[in-house]
Design a protein around this motif. Sequence first.
Motif, PDB file in Angstrom:
ATOM      1  N   GLY A  95       0.938  -1.089  -0.087  1.00  0.00           N
ATOM      2  CA  GLY A  95      -0.011   0.026   0.057  1.00  0.00           C
ATOM      3  C   GLY A  95       0.801   1.354  -0.158  1.00  0.00           C
ATOM      4  O   GLY A  95       0.175   2.310   0.490  1.00  0.00           O
ATOM      5  N   GLY A  96       2.023   1.162  -0.386  1.00  0.00           N
ATOM      6  CA  GLY A  96       2.994   2.115  -0.471  1.00  0.00           C
ATOM      7  C   GLY A  96       2.706   3.415  -1.170  1.00  0.00           C
ATOM      8  O   GLY A  96       2.732   4.722  -0.850  1.00  0.00           O
ATOM      9  N   LEU A  97       1.973   3.190  -2.453  1.00  0.00           N
ATOM     10  CA  LEU A  97       1.657   4.366  -3.220  1.00  0.00           C
ATOM     11  C   LEU A  97       0.540   5.089  -2.646  1.00  0.00           C
ATOM     12  O   LEU A  97       0.400   6.188  -2.622  1.00  0.00           O
ATOM     13  N   ALA A  98      -0.349   4.350  -1.927  1.00  0.00           N
ATOM     14  CA  ALA A  98      -1.485   5.073  -1.322  1.00  0.00           C
ATOM     15  C   ALA A  98      -0.941   5.744  -0.032  1.00  0.00           C
ATOM     16  O   ALA A  98      -1.665   6.970   0.420  1.00  0.00           O
ATOM     17  N   LEU A 126      -2.387  11.446  -8.329  1.00  0.00           N
ATOM     18  CA  LEU A 126      -2.142  10.145  -7.881  1.00  0.00           C
ATOM     19  C   LEU A 126      -3.245   8.887  -8.224  1.00  0.00           C
ATOM     20  O   LEU A 126      -3.077   7.862  -8.250  1.00  0.00           O
ATOM     21  N   HIS A 127      -4.346   9.465  -8.274  1.00  0.00           N
ATOM     22  CA  HIS A 127      -5.422   8.575  -8.407  1.00  0.00           C
ATOM     23  C   HIS A 127      -5.329   7.477  -9.768  1.00  0.00           C
ATOM     24  O   HIS A 127      -5.362   6.346  -9.656  1.00  0.00           O
ATOM     25  N   GLY A 134      -2.866  -1.319  -9.202  1.00  0.00           N
ATOM     26  CA  GLY A 134      -3.483  -2.443  -8.767  1.00  0.00           C
ATOM     27  C   GLY A 134      -4.370  -2.247  -7.784  1.00  0.00           C
ATOM     28  O   GLY A 134      -5.047  -3.107  -6.951  1.00  0.00           O
ATOM     29  N   TYR A 135      -4.459  -1.026  -7.320  1.00  0.00           N
ATOM     30  CA  TYR A 135      -5.590  -0.352  -6.420  1.00  0.00           C
ATOM     31  C   TYR A 135      -6.848  -0.443  -6.770  1.00  0.00           C
ATOM     32  O   TYR A 135      -7.146  -0.057  -8.045  1.00  0.00           O
ATOM     33  N   ASP A 136      -8.119  -0.727  -5.975  1.00  0.00           N
ATOM     34  CA  ASP A 136      -9.395  -0.444  -6.239  1.00  0.00           C
ATOM     35  C   ASP A 136      -9.633   0.955  -6.422  1.00  0.00           C
ATOM     36  O   ASP A 136      -9.056   1.825  -5.459  1.00  0.00           O
ATOM     37  N   GLU A 137     -10.195   1.355  -7.440  1.00  0.00           N
ATOM     38  CA  GLU A 137     -10.464   2.871  -7.864  1.00  0.00           C
ATOM     39  C   GLU A 137     -11.375   3.418  -6.727  1.00  0.00           C
ATOM     40  O   GLU A 137     -11.007   4.758  -6.647  1.00  0.00           O
ATOM     41  N   ARG A 138     -12.250   2.853  -5.962  1.00  0.00           N
ATOM     42  CA  ARG A 138     -12.986   3.434  -4.760  1.00  0.00           C
ATOM     43  C   ARG A 138     -12.068   3.722  -3.899  1.00  0.00           C
ATOM     44  O   ARG A 138     -12.302   4.729  -3.216  1.00  0.00           O
ATOM     45  N   GLY A 201      -4.046  -7.229  -0.527  1.00  0.00           N
ATOM     46  CA  GLY A 201      -3.018  -7.337  -1.465  1.00  0.00           C
ATOM     47  C   GLY A 201      -2.945  -6.318  -2.583  1.00  0.00           C
ATOM     48  O   GLY A 201      -2.443  -6.609  -3.653  1.00  0.00           O
ATOM     49  N   TRP A 202      -3.155  -5.042  -2.254  1.00  0.00           N
ATOM     50  CA  TRP A 202      -3.243  -3.993  -3.124  1.00  0.00           C
ATOM     51  C   TRP A 202      -1.822  -3.593  -3.366  1.00  0.00           C
ATOM     52  O   TRP A 202      -1.033  -3.386  -2.459  1.00  0.00           O
TER      53      TRP A 202
END
Length: 464
Positions: A95-98, A126-127, A134-138, A201-202
């Motif tokens: 989740g580092g990018l988030a 960043l969205h 690989g992150y959920d868009e929501r 696991g994002w």
Amino acid sequence: MTDGTWITIISLAVTFLFMMGTPVLLIIFYWVVGCSFVLDLTLDNTGAELLNVFKDGFALMAMPLFILTGDLINKSGIAKRLSDFAYACLGWLRGGLAMASLGACGLFAAISGSNSATTATIGSMLHPEMVKGGYDERFSAATAAAGGTVGIIIPPSIIFIVYGFLMNLPISDLFIAGLVPGSLMVLAMMVMCFIVCSINGWGYLIKLSFSRVLKTGIGAWLGFFAIGLVLWGIYTGKFSPTEAAGVTVGFCIIVAMLSYPANKVLGMSPDTPIEEKSVTSMFVVEGFTLREIPSIVVRSAQISGILAPLIAVSVVMQQILSLLGAQEVIGGFVTGMGGYYPVLFTAMAIVFVAGMILESLPVTIILAPILAPIAAEVGVDPIQFAVIFLVGASIGFITPPYGLNLYVASGVTGVPYFRLLRYATMYLVSLVAVWFCVAIFPSLSKTLLPGGGIYELLTGGGGG
């Protein structure tokens, strides 16, 4: 019909308009005008009161300047450099990018002072990268919305300026008091982000590279300098928050104007990865031309043009509520709770509920003059209560049904509002936990102020 009946009808009518999507400014204005007729207050009086709000409001001049600062650092490329640095530091974690987007929100907030500007800037940058990663868009959109909440807590803060103006408190002290709570909000959201991303696991992990951290840190040095300039000037008393805002605007314009031709000479574009930039080119940002300044100023003026009338009309609304006895009713209810913590937690509950349906500005202008004196009577320090109040107001940015940041994030990412709520609720839990910590432990707000632990450590115990 009695005055009370008319006011009830007017209140129900504007509530209906609010539910139909009428802007908050018009809702409050309609209510103020309607109640003025009922209470036999002339429109001349209302106009005079609107003018008086800004007549002696030198501190409020900082508001449009900090809004302009946010637009300048975004357009110049400084905001992107800050987000690159945050990702270099945290990208090796799940989740580092988030988490980097949350860190970037904190850094951007330390220059802009605006929740909506923070959400819009970091969300738009960043969205798309998070979705590709690989992150959920929501979840990605909700992360930008949640990160924007610190925009009004980490100094400089537009809402702290308004609160200090209303309650006659030193704005510089309020700025410093918001540093630790704002940092804790970012940290708590990062922890929640790590937990959610680990479960799902994002995110793709990148190798922790100290050379990358160093390069991105060097690339972001202008952003760090701008942050340090504001905090140093306010903390040392070299200039007021209003003067700090003017200095920062001037700094951003000079940097951008010098950087643009420098980048042309160096042959670098905004899309050039930081790893491919030469050492020389890392010391300049993308910048902008003289022709672009008017459009940037106009955009900032549009936001200021929305906030300034809202402040004025909300002050008049607070005066009418005072005439109607709202202060006595709310004050009597809160005071009746008893001691220190019952009063404090009741005030917090009122702020939380108000934040669900109103923006932080009217919440602050209407409720702060009512709740702050009651809190002071039971022994709550005025500076600490200001931070408690405004942290609670900031939580309202991701609390439905209003949740301004959710609307902003939805607008810049294209993710429907209601699809954000699931993950916004997770961040809401972490923010509420920090909120109660700030309420229970006064040192979190006061440790950097004269008499606080860290202040005394830095000054050798000679503050005061």
